[in-house]
Scaffold this motif. Structure first.
Motif, PDB file in Angstrom:
ATOM      1  N   ALA A  53       0.831  -1.205   0.000  1.00  0.00           N
ATOM      2  CA  ALA A  53       0.000   0.000   0.000  1.00  0.00           C
ATOM      3  C   ALA A  53       0.866   1.257   0.000  1.00  0.00           C
ATOM      4  O   ALA A  53       0.536   2.258  -0.648  1.00  0.00           O
ATOM      5  N   LEU A  54       1.992   1.217   0.729  1.00  0.00           N
ATOM      6  CA  LEU A  54       2.897   2.365   0.761  1.00  0.00           C
ATOM      7  C   LEU A  54       3.489   2.642  -0.622  1.00  0.00           C
ATOM      8  O   LEU A  54       3.571   3.787  -1.064  1.00  0.00           O
ATOM      9  N   TYR A  55       3.882   1.577  -1.306  1.00  0.00           N
ATOM     10  CA  TYR A  55       4.432   1.742  -2.656  1.00  0.00           C
ATOM     11  C   TYR A  55       3.353   2.198  -3.637  1.00  0.00           C
ATOM     12  O   TYR A  55       3.629   2.985  -4.556  1.00  0.00           O
ATOM     13  N   ALA A  56       2.125   1.709  -3.448  1.00  0.00           N
ATOM     14  CA  ALA A  56       1.026   2.109  -4.332  1.00  0.00           C
ATOM     15  C   ALA A  56       0.744   3.604  -4.188  1.00  0.00           C
ATOM     16  O   ALA A  56       0.504   4.308  -5.187  1.00  0.00           O
ATOM     17  N   LEU A  57       0.789   4.098  -2.952  1.00  0.00           N
ATOM     18  CA  LEU A  57       0.573   5.522  -2.723  1.00  0.00           C
ATOM     19  C   LEU A  57       1.711   6.352  -3.309  1.00  0.00           C
ATOM     20  O   LEU A  57       1.478   7.429  -3.885  1.00  0.00           O
ATOM     21  N   LEU A  58       2.926   5.865  -3.193  1.00  0.00           N
ATOM     22  CA  LEU A  58       4.073   6.560  -3.772  1.00  0.00           C
ATOM     23  C   LEU A  58       3.955   6.630  -5.287  1.00  0.00           C
ATOM     24  O   LEU A  58       4.219   7.666  -5.901  1.00  0.00           O
ATOM     25  N   ASP A  59       3.530   5.529  -5.895  1.00  0.00           N
ATOM     26  CA  ASP A  59       3.349   5.500  -7.347  1.00  0.00           C
ATOM     27  C   ASP A  59       2.250   6.479  -7.774  1.00  0.00           C
ATOM     28  O   ASP A  59       2.381   7.171  -8.794  1.00  0.00           O
ATOM     29  N   LYS A  60       1.190   6.558  -6.985  1.00  0.00           N
ATOM     30  CA  LYS A  60       0.103   7.495  -7.277  1.00  0.00           C
ATOM     31  C   LYS A  60       0.601   8.930  -7.214  1.00  0.00           C
ATOM     32  O   LYS A  60       0.272   9.756  -8.076  1.00  0.00           O
ATOM     33  N   ALA A  61       1.404   9.239  -6.203  1.00  0.00           N
ATOM     34  CA  ALA A  61       1.950  10.595  -6.055  1.00  0.00           C
ATOM     35  C   ALA A  61       2.843  10.947  -7.243  1.00  0.00           C
ATOM     36  O   ALA A  61       2.807  12.076  -7.749  1.00  0.00           O
ATOM     37  N   ARG A  62       3.649  10.000  -7.689  1.00  0.00           N
ATOM     38  CA  ARG A  62       4.534  10.258  -8.827  1.00  0.00           C
ATOM     39  C   ARG A  62       3.744  10.490 -10.111  1.00  0.00           C
ATOM     40  O   ARG A  62       4.112  11.345 -10.931  1.00  0.00           O
ATOM     41  N   LYS A  63       2.660   9.749 -10.297  1.00  0.00           N
ATOM     42  CA  LYS A  63       1.831   9.930 -11.491  1.00  0.00           C
ATOM     43  C   LYS A  63       1.146  11.295 -11.475  1.00  0.00           C
ATOM     44  O   LYS A  63       1.071  11.978 -12.510  1.00  0.00           O
ATOM     45  N   LYS A  64       0.632  11.703 -10.318  1.00  0.00           N
ATOM     46  CA  LYS A  64       0.007  13.025 -10.208  1.00  0.00           C
ATOM     47  C   LYS A  64       1.049  14.127 -10.410  1.00  0.00           C
ATOM     48  O   LYS A  64       0.760  15.173 -10.996  1.00  0.00           O
ATOM     49  N   HIS A  65       2.257  13.883  -9.937  1.00  0.00           N
ATOM     50  CA  HIS A  65       3.368  14.811 -10.120  1.00  0.00           C
ATOM     51  C   HIS A  65       3.658  14.998 -11.606  1.00  0.00           C
ATOM     52  O   HIS A  65       3.835  16.133 -12.085  1.00  0.00           O
ATOM     53  N   GLN A  66       3.690  13.910 -12.351  1.00  0.00           N
ATOM     54  CA  GLN A  66       3.940  13.977 -13.789  1.00  0.00           C
ATOM     55  C   GLN A  66       2.799  14.684 -14.515  1.00  0.00           C
ATOM     56  O   GLN A  66       3.021  15.434 -15.480  1.00  0.00           O
ATOM     57  N   MET A  67       1.573  14.470 -14.034  1.00  0.00           N
ATOM     58  CA  MET A  67       0.411  15.129 -14.644  1.00  0.00           C
ATOM     59  C   MET A  67       0.510  16.647 -14.487  1.00  0.00           C
ATOM     60  O   MET A  67       0.184  17.397 -15.409  1.00  0.00           O
ATOM     61  N   VAL A  68       0.979  17.094 -13.321  1.00  0.00           N
ATOM     62  CA  VAL A  68       1.153  18.535 -13.113  1.00  0.00           C
ATOM     63  C   VAL A  68       2.203  19.078 -14.072  1.00  0.00           C
ATOM     64  O   VAL A  68       2.021  20.146 -14.668  1.00  0.00           O
ATOM     65  N   ASN A  69       3.305  18.364 -14.236  1.00  0.00           N
ATOM     66  CA  ASN A  69       4.351  18.809 -15.172  1.00  0.00           C
ATOM     67  C   ASN A  69       3.829  18.881 -16.603  1.00  0.00           C
ATOM     68  O   ASN A  69       4.128  19.826 -17.341  1.00  0.00           O
ATOM     69  N   ASP A  70       3.043  17.874 -16.997  1.00  0.00           N
ATOM     70  CA  ASP A  70       2.503  17.845 -18.364  1.00  0.00           C
ATOM     71  C   ASP A  70       1.539  19.006 -18.607  1.00  0.00           C
ATOM     72  O   ASP A  70       1.611  19.681 -19.639  1.00  0.00           O
ATOM     73  N   THR A  71       0.625  19.228 -17.660  1.00  0.00           N
ATOM     74  CA  THR A  71      -0.351  20.309 -17.838  1.00  0.00           C
ATOM     75  C   THR A  71       0.324  21.670 -17.758  1.00  0.00           C
ATOM     76  O   THR A  71      -0.111  22.617 -18.416  1.00  0.00           O
ATOM     77  N   HIS A  72       1.381  21.772 -16.964  1.00  0.00           N
ATOM     78  CA  HIS A  72       2.126  23.035 -16.888  1.00  0.00           C
ATOM     79  C   HIS A  72       2.781  23.345 -18.228  1.00  0.00           C
ATOM     80  O   HIS A  72       2.752  24.494 -18.696  1.00  0.00           O
ATOM     81  N   HIS A  73       3.355  22.327 -18.860  1.00  0.00           N
ATOM     82  CA  HIS A  73       3.977  22.523 -20.176  1.00  0.00           C
ATOM     83  C   HIS A  73       2.931  22.957 -21.200  1.00  0.00           C
ATOM     84  O   HIS A  73       3.183  23.881 -21.995  1.00  0.00           O
ATOM     85  N   ARG A  74       1.752  22.331 -21.182  1.00  0.00           N
ATOM     86  CA  ARG A  74       0.707  22.700 -22.142  1.00  0.00           C
ATOM     87  C   ARG A  74       0.201  24.120 -21.884  1.00  0.00           C
ATOM     88  O   ARG A  74      -0.102  24.854 -22.830  1.00  0.00           O
ATOM     89  N   LEU A  75       0.106  24.504 -20.621  1.00  0.00           N
ATOM     90  CA  LEU A  75      -0.340  25.859 -20.294  1.00  0.00           C
ATOM     91  C   LEU A  75       0.675  26.890 -20.777  1.00  0.00           C
ATOM     92  O   LEU A  75       0.296  27.923 -21.358  1.00  0.00           O
ATOM     93  N   MET A  76       1.956  26.646 -20.549  1.00  0.00           N
ATOM     94  CA  MET A  76       2.990  27.575 -21.008  1.00  0.00           C
ATOM     95  C   MET A  76       2.949  27.720 -22.527  1.00  0.00           C
ATOM     96  O   MET A  76       3.098  28.820 -23.071  1.00  0.00           O
ATOM     97  N   SER A  77       2.747  26.604 -23.219  1.00  0.00           N
ATOM     98  CA  SER A  77       2.672  26.631 -24.680  1.00  0.00           C
ATOM     99  C   SER A  77       1.462  27.437 -25.140  1.00  0.00           C
ATOM    100  O   SER A  77       1.553  28.231 -26.094  1.00  0.00           O
ATOM    101  N   ALA A  78       0.317  27.251 -24.451  1.00  0.00           N
ATOM    102  CA  ALA A  78      -0.899  27.984 -24.813  1.00  0.00           C
ATOM    103  C   ALA A  78      -0.727  29.480 -24.584  1.00  0.00           C
ATOM    104  O   ALA A  78      -1.197  30.305 -25.381  1.00  0.00           O
TER     105      ALA A  78
END
Length: 259
Positions: A53-78
Protein backbone atom coordinates in the motif's frame (compact mmCIF):
# COMPACT_ATOMS: atom_id res chain seq x y z
CA UNK A 1 -9.22 33.78 -7.05
CA UNK A 2 -5.92 34.64 -8.67
CA UNK A 3 -5.45 33.56 -12.26
CA UNK A 4 -2.35 33.42 -14.45
CA UNK A 5 -1.82 36.23 -16.94
CA UNK A 6 1.83 35.84 -17.93
CA UNK A 7 4.53 33.25 -18.37
CA UNK A 8 6.44 34.64 -15.40
CA UNK A 9 3.40 34.38 -13.13
CA UNK A 10 2.64 30.78 -14.10
CA UNK A 11 6.29 29.72 -13.84
CA UNK A 12 6.78 31.34 -10.43
CA UNK A 13 3.62 29.85 -8.92
CA UNK A 14 4.31 26.38 -10.27
CA UNK A 15 7.96 26.48 -9.13
CA UNK A 16 6.92 27.39 -5.56
CA UNK A 17 4.27 24.67 -5.47
CA UNK A 18 6.52 21.94 -6.89
CA UNK A 19 9.38 22.82 -4.55
CA UNK A 20 7.21 21.92 -1.54
CA UNK A 21 5.76 18.83 -3.21
CA UNK A 22 9.18 17.50 -4.25
CA UNK A 23 10.40 17.66 -0.65
CA UNK A 24 7.35 15.72 0.56
CA UNK A 25 7.68 13.02 -2.10
CA UNK A 26 11.41 12.67 -1.40
CA UNK A 27 10.77 12.28 2.34
CA UNK A 28 8.02 9.73 1.73
CA UNK A 29 10.31 7.76 -0.62
CA UNK A 30 12.90 7.57 2.17
CA UNK A 31 10.20 6.53 4.64
CA UNK A 32 9.07 3.65 2.42
CA UNK A 33 12.69 2.60 1.94
CA UNK A 34 13.31 2.52 5.71
CA UNK A 35 10.16 0.49 6.25
CA UNK A 36 11.26 -1.99 3.58
CA UNK A 37 14.69 -2.34 5.22
CA UNK A 38 13.05 -3.62 8.38
CA UNK A 39 11.94 -6.71 6.46
CA UNK A 40 9.61 -9.08 8.31
CA UNK A 41 9.77 -6.89 11.41
CA UNK A 42 7.57 -4.39 9.60
CA UNK A 43 4.28 -6.30 9.62
CA UNK A 44 1.39 -3.92 10.40
CA UNK A 45 -2.18 -5.17 10.71
CA UNK A 46 -3.59 -2.07 9.05
CA UNK A 47 -3.80 -2.46 5.28
CA UNK A 48 -3.18 1.22 4.57
CA UNK A 49 0.41 1.06 5.88
CA UNK A 50 1.47 -2.33 4.54
CA UNK A 51 4.45 -2.25 2.20
CA UNK A 52 2.40 -2.80 -0.97
CA UNK A 53 0.00 0.00 0.00
CA UNK A 54 2.90 2.37 0.76
CA UNK A 55 4.43 1.74 -2.66
CA UNK A 56 1.03 2.11 -4.33
CA UNK A 57 0.57 5.52 -2.72
CA UNK A 58 4.07 6.56 -3.77
CA UNK A 59 3.35 5.50 -7.35
CA UNK A 60 0.10 7.50 -7.28
CA UNK A 61 1.95 10.59 -6.05
CA UNK A 62 4.53 10.26 -8.83
CA UNK A 63 1.83 9.93 -11.49
CA UNK A 64 0.01 13.02 -10.21
CA UNK A 65 3.37 14.81 -10.12
CA UNK A 66 3.94 13.98 -13.79
CA UNK A 67 0.41 15.13 -14.64
CA UNK A 68 1.15 18.54 -13.11
CA UNK A 69 4.35 18.81 -15.17
CA UNK A 70 2.50 17.84 -18.36
CA UNK A 71 -0.35 20.31 -17.84
CA UNK A 72 2.13 23.04 -16.89
CA UNK A 73 3.98 22.52 -20.18
CA UNK A 74 0.71 22.70 -22.14
CA UNK A 75 -0.34 25.86 -20.29
CA UNK A 76 2.99 27.57 -21.01
CA UNK A 77 2.67 26.63 -24.68
CA UNK A 78 -0.90 27.98 -24.81
CA UNK A 79 0.18 31.28 -23.22
CA UNK A 80 3.01 31.61 -25.75
CA UNK A 81 0.60 31.12 -28.65
CA UNK A 82 -1.83 33.62 -27.14
CA UNK A 83 0.93 36.19 -26.64
CA UNK A 84 2.22 35.78 -30.20
CA UNK A 85 -1.31 36.19 -31.53
CA UNK A 86 -1.84 39.35 -29.46
CA UNK A 87 1.36 40.86 -30.85
CA UNK A 88 0.20 40.02 -34.37
CA UNK A 89 -3.22 41.54 -33.63
CA UNK A 90 -1.64 44.82 -32.52
CA UNK A 91 0.52 44.94 -35.64
CA UNK A 92 -2.47 44.27 -37.92
CA UNK A 93 -4.45 47.00 -36.18
CA UNK A 94 -1.69 49.48 -36.91
CA UNK A 95 -1.55 48.47 -40.58
CA UNK A 96 -5.34 48.58 -40.85
CA UNK A 97 -5.35 52.01 -39.19
CA UNK A 98 -2.82 53.28 -41.72
CA UNK A 99 -4.95 51.94 -44.57
CA UNK A 100 -8.09 53.48 -43.05
CA UNK A 101 -6.47 56.93 -42.97
CA UNK A 102 -5.99 56.65 -46.72
CA UNK A 103 -9.35 55.09 -47.62
CA UNK A 104 -11.81 56.55 -45.10
CA UNK A 105 -12.62 60.27 -45.07
CA UNK A 106 -15.14 60.36 -42.19
CA UNK A 107 -13.49 62.10 -39.18
CA UNK A 108 -15.88 60.57 -36.64
CA UNK A 109 -15.24 57.03 -37.86
CA UNK A 110 -11.48 57.58 -37.85
CA UNK A 111 -11.69 58.85 -34.29
CA UNK A 112 -13.59 55.70 -33.24
CA UNK A 113 -10.94 53.56 -34.89
CA UNK A 114 -8.15 55.43 -33.09
CA UNK A 115 -9.96 55.01 -29.77
CA UNK A 116 -10.28 51.23 -30.19
CA UNK A 117 -6.69 50.96 -31.39
CA UNK A 118 -5.54 52.79 -28.25
CA UNK A 119 -7.54 50.42 -26.04
CA UNK A 120 -6.09 47.39 -27.84
CA UNK A 121 -2.57 48.73 -27.25
CA UNK A 122 -3.30 49.18 -23.54
CA UNK A 123 -3.75 52.95 -23.45
CA UNK A 124 -6.59 54.71 -21.67
CA UNK A 125 -7.97 58.23 -21.84
CA UNK A 126 -6.29 60.55 -19.36
CA UNK A 127 -3.20 62.66 -18.90
CA UNK A 128 -0.15 62.04 -21.08
CA UNK A 129 2.84 60.54 -19.27
CA UNK A 130 6.48 61.03 -20.23
CA UNK A 131 7.53 60.22 -23.77
CA UNK A 132 4.15 58.81 -24.80
CA UNK A 133 2.95 62.29 -25.80
CA UNK A 134 5.31 62.54 -28.77
CA UNK A 135 4.44 59.03 -29.94
CA UNK A 136 0.74 59.85 -30.06
CA UNK A 137 1.39 63.21 -31.68
CA UNK A 138 3.28 61.50 -34.51
CA UNK A 139 0.48 59.01 -35.05
CA UNK A 140 -2.19 61.70 -34.99
CA UNK A 141 -3.98 60.24 -31.99
CA UNK A 142 -6.83 62.51 -30.82
CA UNK A 143 -7.08 63.76 -27.24
CA UNK A 144 -4.66 62.77 -24.52
CA UNK A 145 -3.81 59.26 -23.35
CA UNK A 146 -1.84 57.50 -20.67
CA UNK A 147 -0.35 54.04 -20.85
CA UNK A 148 -1.69 51.40 -18.50
CA UNK A 149 0.68 50.29 -15.76
CA UNK A 150 2.41 46.93 -16.03
CA UNK A 151 1.52 44.00 -18.31
CA UNK A 152 -2.02 43.53 -19.59
CA UNK A 153 -3.76 41.42 -16.91
CA UNK A 154 -5.16 38.01 -17.70
CA UNK A 155 -8.72 39.07 -17.01
CA UNK A 156 -8.54 41.96 -19.53
CA UNK A 157 -7.58 39.76 -22.50
CA UNK A 158 -11.28 39.27 -23.26
CA UNK A 159 -11.68 43.07 -23.20
CA UNK A 160 -8.89 43.45 -25.76
CA UNK A 161 -10.64 40.94 -28.00
CA UNK A 162 -13.89 42.89 -27.62
CA UNK A 163 -12.10 46.10 -28.61
CA UNK A 164 -10.62 44.31 -31.63
CA UNK A 165 -14.11 43.14 -32.64
CA UNK A 166 -15.40 46.75 -32.40
CA UNK A 167 -12.38 47.93 -34.41
CA UNK A 168 -13.30 45.47 -37.18
CA UNK A 169 -16.96 46.58 -37.15
CA UNK A 170 -15.88 50.17 -37.64
CA UNK A 171 -13.88 49.14 -40.69
CA UNK A 172 -16.82 47.29 -42.23
CA UNK A 173 -17.77 50.16 -44.57
CA UNK A 174 -17.79 50.31 -48.40
CA UNK A 175 -14.86 52.72 -48.51
CA UNK A 176 -12.48 50.36 -46.68
CA UNK A 177 -11.23 48.04 -49.46
CA UNK A 178 -7.44 47.52 -48.99
CA UNK A 179 -5.56 45.26 -51.41
CA UNK A 180 -3.73 43.39 -48.61
CA UNK A 181 -5.84 40.29 -47.73
CA UNK A 182 -4.73 40.06 -44.10
CA UNK A 183 -6.02 43.55 -43.22
CA UNK A 184 -9.32 43.35 -45.06
CA UNK A 185 -12.42 42.98 -42.90
CA UNK A 186 -12.49 39.26 -43.71
CA UNK A 187 -8.79 38.87 -42.91
CA UNK A 188 -9.17 40.68 -39.59
CA UNK A 189 -12.19 38.56 -38.67
CA UNK A 190 -10.15 35.43 -39.35
CA UNK A 191 -7.45 36.80 -37.06
CA UNK A 192 -10.05 37.44 -34.34
CA UNK A 193 -11.37 33.88 -34.67
CA UNK A 194 -7.84 32.53 -34.30
CA UNK A 195 -7.28 34.68 -31.21
CA UNK A 196 -10.50 33.45 -29.63
CA UNK A 197 -9.37 29.87 -30.28
CA UNK A 198 -6.00 30.48 -28.61
CA UNK A 199 -7.71 32.22 -25.70
CA UNK A 200 -10.12 29.31 -25.18
CA UNK A 201 -7.22 26.85 -25.40
CA UNK A 202 -5.36 28.80 -22.73
CA UNK A 203 -8.40 28.77 -20.44
CA UNK A 204 -8.79 25.02 -20.89
CA UNK A 205 -5.08 24.44 -20.24
CA UNK A 206 -5.22 26.60 -17.14
CA UNK A 207 -8.23 24.66 -15.81
CA UNK A 208 -6.52 21.31 -16.45
CA UNK A 209 -3.38 22.54 -14.68
CA UNK A 210 -5.37 23.72 -11.66
CA UNK A 211 -7.16 20.37 -11.43
CA UNK A 212 -3.88 18.45 -11.66
CA UNK A 213 -2.32 20.59 -8.92
CA UNK A 214 -5.32 20.13 -6.64
CA UNK A 215 -5.19 16.35 -7.13
CA UNK A 216 -1.47 16.27 -6.35
CA UNK A 217 -2.02 18.52 -3.33
CA UNK A 218 -4.61 16.03 -2.02
CA UNK A 219 -2.30 13.05 -2.50
CA UNK A 220 0.59 14.80 -0.77
CA UNK A 221 -0.95 16.87 2.01
CA UNK A 222 -4.20 15.13 3.02
CA UNK A 223 -4.84 12.68 5.87
CA UNK A 224 -5.31 9.91 3.30
CA UNK A 225 -2.16 10.97 1.45
CA UNK A 226 1.53 11.11 2.24
CA UNK A 227 1.02 13.38 5.25
CA UNK A 228 -1.56 11.21 7.02
CA UNK A 229 -0.06 7.84 6.15
CA UNK A 230 3.40 8.91 7.29
CA UNK A 231 1.99 9.81 10.72
CA UNK A 232 0.47 6.35 11.09
CA UNK A 233 3.70 4.67 9.97
CA UNK A 234 5.70 6.64 12.53
CA UNK A 235 3.29 5.61 15.30
CA UNK A 236 3.55 1.97 14.23
CA UNK A 237 7.36 2.03 14.14
CA UNK A 238 7.37 3.65 17.57
CA UNK A 239 5.04 0.99 18.99
CA UNK A 240 7.06 -1.91 17.57
CA UNK A 241 10.67 -0.72 17.99
CA UNK A 242 10.33 1.84 20.77
CA UNK A 243 10.82 5.60 20.92
CA UNK A 244 14.60 5.31 21.44
CA UNK A 245 15.21 2.78 18.71
CA UNK A 246 17.36 3.59 15.70
CA UNK A 247 14.49 2.68 13.40
CA UNK A 248 12.17 5.26 14.99
CA UNK A 249 14.87 7.93 15.32
CA UNK A 250 15.62 7.71 11.61
CA UNK A 251 12.00 7.79 10.50
CA UNK A 252 10.94 10.52 12.94
CA UNK A 253 13.37 12.94 11.30
CA UNK A 254 11.33 12.89 8.08
CA UNK A 255 9.03 15.91 8.04
CA UNK A 256 5.63 16.13 6.34
CA UNK A 257 3.30 19.12 6.15
CA UNK A 258 -0.44 19.54 5.86
CA UNK A 259 -1.76 22.36 3.68
Amino acid sequence: MKQPFSLAFVYKRNKSFMKTVNKQVESYTRLVGLCTENGSMFNPARDAIKIDALYALLDKARKKHQMVNDTHHRLMSAINKRNDALVEMTARCQRAMNAARVLISQPGLLEDLRMYQAKIRGYNLGAIHGTHASAFAQEGMPGSFKKSRGPIPYLTISSKLDHFAHFIRCLDVPAYVPNEPDITVAGLKASLDELNTFYASMLNSWAAHRIAKNQLRTVVHSEEGLYGISKIVKLYIKSVFGARSTAFQMISQLKFTKK
